[in-house]
Each structure stands twice: as C-alpha cells, then as structure tokens.
Design a protein around this motif. Structure first.
Motif, PDB file in Angstrom:
ATOM      1  N   ASN A 172      -5.776   7.199  -5.701  1.00  0.00           N
ATOM      2  CA  ASN A 172      -5.585   7.164  -4.247  1.00  0.00           C
ATOM      3  C   ASN A 172      -6.149   8.447  -3.632  1.00  0.00           C
ATOM      4  OD1 ASN A 172      -3.818   4.687  -4.158  1.00  0.00           O
ATOM      5  ND2 ASN A 172      -2.515   6.008  -5.420  1.00  0.00           N
ATOM      6  N   ASP A 219       1.525   3.376  -8.245  1.00  0.00           N
ATOM      7  CA  ASP A 219       1.318   4.251  -7.087  1.00  0.00           C
ATOM      8  C   ASP A 219       0.148   3.726  -6.268  1.00  0.00           C
ATOM      9  OD1 ASP A 219       1.073   6.257  -5.249  1.00  0.00           O
ATOM     10  OD2 ASP A 219       0.388   7.792  -6.664  1.00  0.00           O
ATOM     11  N   ASN A 220       0.457   3.125  -5.137  1.00  0.00           N
ATOM     12  CA  ASN A 220      -0.571   2.653  -4.209  1.00  0.00           C
ATOM     13  C   ASN A 220      -0.721   3.576  -3.006  1.00  0.00           C
ATOM     14  OD1 ASN A 220      -0.831   0.396  -5.838  1.00  0.00           O
ATOM     15  ND2 ASN A 220       0.564  -0.859  -4.618  1.00  0.00           N
ATOM     16  N   GLU A 221       0.049   4.658  -2.978  1.00  0.00           N
ATOM     17  CA  GLU A 221       0.123   5.525  -1.803  1.00  0.00           C
ATOM     18  C   GLU A 221      -0.756   6.754  -1.982  1.00  0.00           C
ATOM     19  OE1 GLU A 221       3.679   7.157   1.089  1.00  0.00           O
ATOM     20  OE2 GLU A 221       4.016   7.072  -1.071  1.00  0.00           O
ATOM     21  N   ASP A 272       0.813  -1.219   0.000  1.00  0.00           N
ATOM     22  CA  ASP A 272       0.000   0.000   0.000  1.00  0.00           C
ATOM     23  C   ASP A 272       0.845   1.267   0.000  1.00  0.00           C
ATOM     24  OD1 ASP A 272      -2.315  -1.436  -0.030  1.00  0.00           O
ATOM     25  OD2 ASP A 272      -2.667  -1.328   2.133  1.00  0.00           O
ATOM     26  N   SER A 273       2.087   1.170   0.430  1.00  0.00           N
ATOM     27  CA  SER A 273       2.939   2.355   0.478  1.00  0.00           C
ATOM     28  C   SER A 273       3.846   2.455  -0.748  1.00  0.00           C
ATOM     29  CB  SER A 273       3.806   2.329   1.745  1.00  0.00           C
ATOM     30  OG  SER A 273       4.668   1.198   1.736  1.00  0.00           O
ATOM     31  N   ASP A 288       5.253   3.402  -4.219  1.00  0.00           N
ATOM     32  CA  ASP A 288       5.191   4.487  -5.211  1.00  0.00           C
ATOM     33  C   ASP A 288       6.491   4.425  -5.991  1.00  0.00           C
ATOM     34  OD1 ASP A 288       4.871   6.702  -6.750  1.00  0.00           O
ATOM     35  OD2 ASP A 288       4.560   8.109  -5.116  1.00  0.00           O
TER      36      ASP A 288
END
Length: 463
Positions: A422, A336-338, A310-311, A313
């Motif tokens: 996000n 990009d999951n952040e 999740d963090s 990028d």
C-alpha cells in the motif's frame, strides 16, 4: 505291497518320536506304473500321521525297508488351523470390550512415556508375522509447516516379516501416524485374518495438521516464500499483505477417519470466525481403515473476494479444529488494504526557510505500518531534469524515517510503501530553503543601503 497308517492321538505340533500312536488303517489300493507304485491317502482331520510301508511280492514274501529311512516311517502333520490374534499391548484378545480390527489409539502428552505398541499372535506351528506399514512422521519447522508430504523411511524398515509371534513398534518416538496391517502365518501356510492397527502419536501437537509446500525466500529476496513462508517470516512474525496478494495454500490434516469434529479449516479474528468451506478443494486418502489424510487446497482468491474493504487492517489466525470450538493455529495472517500514514514536521512545508543552517534533518514519525525499505522512496525534484533518490534511514522499532537536506533550494517527493504494497504519495513540498545564501546577501545589501542613506541624511542635516 501294503501300507499301515498310524495317527498320533495328541494332535498337531509334536515330533514323530512322541508315544501314543494308534493304527487307523491298512491299504493295498496302489496304482502301478511299471516299477513306480503310488497311493493317495486323504487326511480329513488335523493330526500327525506316520506311515509304515510293508512291501510283499506275489509269492507272499515280505520285504524289509531300511530302518529309519523316509520310506520306512514318513511322518506328515496336517494343520488346517490359522494362527489366532492373541493380545495387543499385553491385553488379551479374550478380554471384554477388546477391539480386534480395525483398531486405533492416540498417544498424547499424557502417554508420551507409555510403552511402545505391541501385537501378538499364537499358533502351535507359528512361523512368522507379515507386516505392511505406512508411516507419516512429517519433518517440520516452527511446529507448523513442512515442504512435502512423504512416507517416512521408517515404513520401509517396518514392512517385513518377523519370525517372532510378538511385534513391538520400535521407533515410536515422533509425532505422526503409524498404520499397520498384520498377517500371521504358520508352518502349514495357514494365514490369519488381517489385523489393521493405527497409532496416532500427538505429543507435540493436539492434531496432526500442517501447511505444506513451504519454501523460504531466497537470500537475494527475489523469490517470495511459499506455503507457510508466504504468511510468516522466519522469525514467526506475520507478513503484512493486501488481500489480493495472498497465494494458494495447501494444508494437510491427518486424523482418525471417524473423528468428524477434527480437521475443519477456519480463519479466526477475536470473536469473529470466517469459514472458507465453499472455496476449498479437499481430497481424502485412506492410509488405513481408521486413518485419513485430508489434503485441503485454499485458493488465494478467497482472500481477495472475502476481504475487499480498502480500509481493512486486521490480524487473524488460520486454524484447524481439534474438536468443537477448540482449534490449532497453523499461522497468523495480516491482511492490510490500508495505506500507511505518518506525522510530518510542522515546518516541512512550501517556502519554509531553515536560516543559518548548513544542513537539516527531516524526520517523519508515527508511521502506522512496517515499511518496505526497498519500495519506499524520497526524491529530490529539480525544476529541470529527472527526480533523484535521496538516501534515508528507517527504524521500524521507533516507526520513524529520516533524511538530510543540504544548503540550497529543494523540492521533495516522498512515497511511503508498507510491506503489503500500500502506498501513500505525500504531496510535493516546494521551495524549501536550507541556509539561503542569496537571502543573506540580499538582507546585507539592504542593510548597507539603508545605513548609507541614513548616513547621507545625517551629514546633510549637519550642514
């Protein structure tokens, strides 16, 4: 009736007017069918044969055929030798190390101005070269992507018979693969062995590899781009996406069949390298004995399963190997999951008062990701009623977002949404006062009252 057969000692490929004829037999083995008389003459060896017919009746009288008629001197040429492959690119087939077939050559940057490929046959009775061509010269943009994989119209123009013994590849000026099968045919119908030649022109790129099935987004933006344009916008900038939002990708690699080092698909990030091989579906199409089209399908779920953090990028390259540890980059990828972040003004907080102002501009700075302006929202939140959107300005160059508040009390919600989708929902700011009119009145009333009391006390003391 008798027949005299003469052969030309000098062999095939000459006219009937040449000298040096020699008699090889005289036969009377005729078959009669009424007035029709037939005779079969086997020609066991190659050569030019002339036949003289001498009609004789039962009384021994000899007939005279009209001079120059077909029956008087018919000529037959027996040719059982097929045309031979003579030269390629002006190099004789008898040279040491010459490759007859199959053959392939790569024309790279060093050979971009080299003469066009040629193929030449030889035969005394040469008639034609029959050519079958498959040509793939993809039309692509940005050097990386194309819409569909189709055979070039040049293939139809080149697939034909020519009456010259030497073929020159005209139109050899675009990157692509040019695969040919040549068969030479002589006038007797003898056919040469097929010759398979393939030419790879790779002047603009080191390997013929493309992301295909690519379409740009519609002008209205209601339809996402596909293929290359699902990763990169028209300006060549990678599109920020969550790992779960990547589409399926189709990649084409055109390469020599024997080149095992070329055509491996990888993702590269600085010193790290990721291999999606277990997710790939690969279909190979042989377009010649030396050239292969590899259709590689990379499913979108590879990204969601391989990059779950999740963090995360990160930016990386989707690449195809040219040779060991050398790659061609097909596109940049931004995973990009952040959620985005930003710096809020210190005074943008509950119960803050902006005294003596008709309006105030609130600016968020240091926004960490490029925002989706359509999805990002700023709301006015009345104590009673629906939230109302507030217009804002966003500058991706300075990473700032600003909006203006007018006089009154405000409750503000802000949702920042980046290109990947996000979200950061900023805690609601309550009871924000701009130009607090009632507060001014209250202070004035207190001052008036205090002044009145003071004046009353002063008068009383004087009495």
């Amino acid at each position: 009736m008798g027949i005299l057969v003469e052969a030309k000692a000098s062999g095939t490929g000459h006219s009937a007017d040449d000298e040096k004829w020699s008699s090889i037999g005289y036969s009377t083995d005729w078959k009669h069918d009424g007035d029709t008389h037939t005779l079969e003459i086997p020609f066991a060896t190659e050569g030019v044969y002339r036949i003289k017919i001498v009609p004789i009746d039962r009384a021994g009288n000899k007939g005279v055929m009209e001079k120059g008629s077909v029956d008087h001197t018919p000529v037959y040429e027996v040719d059982m030798t097929a045309p031979e492959f003579y030269a390629r690119n002006n190099e004789l087939s008898t040279e040491k190390g010459f490759v007859v077939s199959p053959y392939f050559a790569v024309y790279d940057e060093k050979l971009k101005n080299a003469a066009a490929p040629t193929v030449e046959f030889t035969d005394l009775n040469f008639d034609r070269i029959e050519i079958e061509a498959q040509v793939y010269t993809p039309i692509y943009e940005n050097g990386m992507e194309l819409g569909t994989i189709e055979m070039s119209p040049l293939a139809a123009d080149l697939s034909k018979s020519i009456n010259q013994s030497k073929f020159t590849l005209d139109g050899f000026d675009k990157d692509g693969v040019y695969a040919f099968t040549f068969v030479a045919v002589d006038k007797a119908g003898n056919r040469s062995e097929p010759i398979s030649d393939t030419y790879f022109r790779m002047v603009e790129t080191d390997v013929l590899a493309y992301i295909y099935n690519s379409k740009k987004p519609t002008d209205s933006g209601t339809q996402d781009g596909t293929g290359y344009y699902s990763l990169v916008n028209e300006d060549g900038r990678s599109i920020s996406k969550k790992a779960a939002d990547f589409q399926n990708l189709d990649i084409l690699v055109i390469k020599p069949t024997t080149d095992n080092a070329a055509g491996t698909l990888v993702l590269r990030e600085d010193e790290n390298q990721y291999s999606p091989q277990e997710y790939l579906t690969i279909e190979n199409e042989e377009i010649s004995e030396t050239a292969t089209l590899s259709y590689i399908h990379l499913p979108g779920n590879y990204f969601s399963e391989a990059f779950r953090d999740d963090s995360l990028d990160t930016r990386m390259y989707l690449s195809v190997s040219i040779r060991d540890d050398v790659y061609l980059d097909l596109a940049t990828i931004h995973i990009d999951n952040e959620a985005p972040t930003a710096t809020l003004p210190e005074n943008f907080k509950d119960w803050h008062n902006y005294f003596f102002k008709d309006e105030v501009t609130i600016s968020l700075t240091d926004i960490s990701e490029t925002l989706d302006k359509n999805a990002t929202k700023v709301y006015e939140c009345p104590r009673n009623g629906e939230r109302i959107e507030i217009p804002f300005t966003y500058d991706s160059e300075t990473d700032t977002l600003s909006f203006t508040l007018t006089k009154g009390q405000h409750h503000i919600d802000i949702t920042l949404v980046d290109e990947a989708g996000n979200e950061w929902n900023i805690d609601r700011v309550r009871y924000l006062q701009v130009g607090n009119f009632w507060l001014y009145i209250g202070v004035t009333v207190l001052i008036v009252i205090a002044t009145g009391i003071g004046f009353f006390v002063w008068r009383k003391k004087r009495r």
